[in-house]
Design an enzyme around this catalytic site. Structure first.
Site, PDB file in Angstrom:
ATOM      1  N   LEU A  70      -6.051  82.580  67.974  1.00 49.71           N
ATOM      2  CA  LEU A  70      -7.039  83.449  68.634  1.00 49.71           C
ATOM      3  C   LEU A  70      -7.946  84.048  67.566  1.00 49.71           C
ATOM      4  CD1 LEU A  70      -4.602  85.364  71.026  1.00 49.71           C
ATOM      5  CD2 LEU A  70      -6.213  83.579  71.710  1.00 49.71           C
ATOM      6  N   HIS A  71      -9.255  83.950  67.789  1.00 51.35           N
ATOM      7  CA  HIS A  71     -10.166  84.513  66.791  1.00 51.35           C
ATOM      8  C   HIS A  71     -11.492  85.007  67.368  1.00 51.35           C
ATOM      9  CE1 HIS A  71     -11.979  80.537  67.294  1.00 51.35           C
ATOM     10  NE2 HIS A  71     -13.057  81.024  66.721  1.00 51.35           N
ATOM     11  N   ARG A  72     -11.792  84.698  68.625  1.00 55.45           N
ATOM     12  CA  ARG A  72     -13.114  85.042  69.148  1.00 55.45           C
ATOM     13  C   ARG A  72     -13.254  86.559  69.311  1.00 55.45           C
ATOM     14  NH1 ARG A  72     -16.314  80.909  70.557  1.00 55.45           N
ATOM     15  NH2 ARG A  72     -15.305  78.873  70.626  1.00 55.45           N
TER      16      ARG A  72
END
Length: 361
Positions: A206-208
């Protein structure tokens, strides 16, 4: 000798450029130049990917580094313009949808240098995503558009792109996966994953900003992952942005079954991904890779620019909804798994098709 100049700036670009450059190397009459904008600039996010993918050392590194979207895009344009004015390549090839992609395309359009866009036509129809703006603008000014699937063709035609500019070639990222899957298997046997070899696990990335910059959202996701972690281990390689947010928001994975890992090199990640019981992500490329691998995927987004992974593949959109994420994960762990198939032309030869078209020009 004709020169084709490739512009890359972030990890997804590297995985897409590698098969195109490899395929073009067969054509002795073509000189290739690789320009790295420096958009991803630390060793864990960039250098190791070059080594594992077999990419040559960049001919030029613009060293742009981090910054706001405007600052980063402007710096790339300023520095790349000088390079292109000096070299005047016959074609510039850009990849994907990052700031480096649109910046290079804009500079080429102003200098009247033909530009080809690999992975054209993808649309999420969500203009709040910076990547969507990059995709739309790049496609409008590119001279050649290489699409991965039929929906990309349809999107471009609807936006008024001339049909003779559009070439459906398949998915170049899958080329990289196919080529390196055997090496990933060796990594699995010889690497640091002994404790996971004979047990189910969930792999998370997860990075957004929509997911990790919102403290309420990120806390909800960590709670959902902890609930999943009570059933099976959750392996969570942390993007630098995500690690900073967890620390800033005071969120911990202690005692939850979540194993926070450092960012992984491509082969390590592919080894884990190919054997995962479930992958949870907000990444575009991972939706494609899991579809090829036949691994169940839950995407923590309200939309996707890769709808073929939902229509044909193993991907399920769960939205930005931790409760639904948790429910869908438990359903998959209980054995209710969506069956998918591999889309047409995702066969490991997309780069060859791109190279054949470029070489004719």
């Amino acid at each position: 000798m004709p020169e084709i100049l490739h512009v890359v700036g972030a990890r997804p670009n590297f995985m897409k450029a590698a098969p195109v450059m490899r395929a073009l190397a067969v054509y002795e009459q073509v000189q290739q130049t690789l320009v790295h904008t420096g958009q991803h600039y630390d060793a864990t996010m960039s250098d190791v990917f070059f080594a594992q993918l077999g990419l040559p050392e960049p001919t030029i590194n613009l060293g742009v580094g981090s910054g706001s979207h405007a600052v980063q895009t402007a710096q790339i344009m300023l520095r790349l313009e000088e390079v292109l004015q000096q070299r005047r390549p016959d074609w510039v090839v850009v990849y994907g949808d990052v700031n480096s992609t649109v910046a290079a395309a804009l500079v080429c359009a102003k200098l009247l240098i033909p530009v080809a866009h690999v992975e054209a036509g993808l649309r999420s129809f969500d203009r709040t995503m910076p990547e969507e703006i990059n995709r739309v603008l790049t496609d409008q000014i590119a001279d050649l558009l290489f699409t991965p699937s039929a929906d990309g063709d349809a999107n471009l035609l609807r936006e008024g792109i001339a049909p003779d500019k559009i070439h459906r070639v398949g998915n170049v990222m899958i080329d990289t996966l196919v080529r390196l899957l055997p090496r990933a298997a060796e990594c699995w046997q010889n690497g640091a994953w002994q404790s996971w070899r004979d047990r189910p696990y969930v792999l998370v990335t997860l990075h957004r900003p929509a997911n990790v910059d919102d403290p309420t959202m990120l806390a909800g996701l960590m709670t959902a992952l902890a609930a999943i972690g009570h059933r099976v281990p959750v392996l969570f390689p942390l993007h630098p942005r995500t690690r900073r947010r967890l620390e800033a928001f005071g969120l911990s994975a202690a005692g939850s079954g979540i194993h926070l890992l450092e960012p992984l090199a491509y082969l390590d990640f592919l080894a884990l991904q190919s054997r995962a019981t479930l992958v949870i992500t907000d990444s575009g490329g991972i939706q494609e890779e899991t579809t090829y691998l036949g691994v169940p995927c839950l995407t923590v987004r309200d939309n996707t620019e890769r709808p073929i992974t939902v229509a044909m593949g193993t991907n399920i959109l769960v939205g930005r909804d931790p409760a639904r994420l948790q429910a869908e994960a438990h359903r998959i762990l209980d054995g209710d798994v969506k069956k998918g198939s591999i889309p047409p032309l995702w066969d490991g030869r997309a780069g060859e098709r791109v190279a054949a078209i470029l070489s004719r020009l």
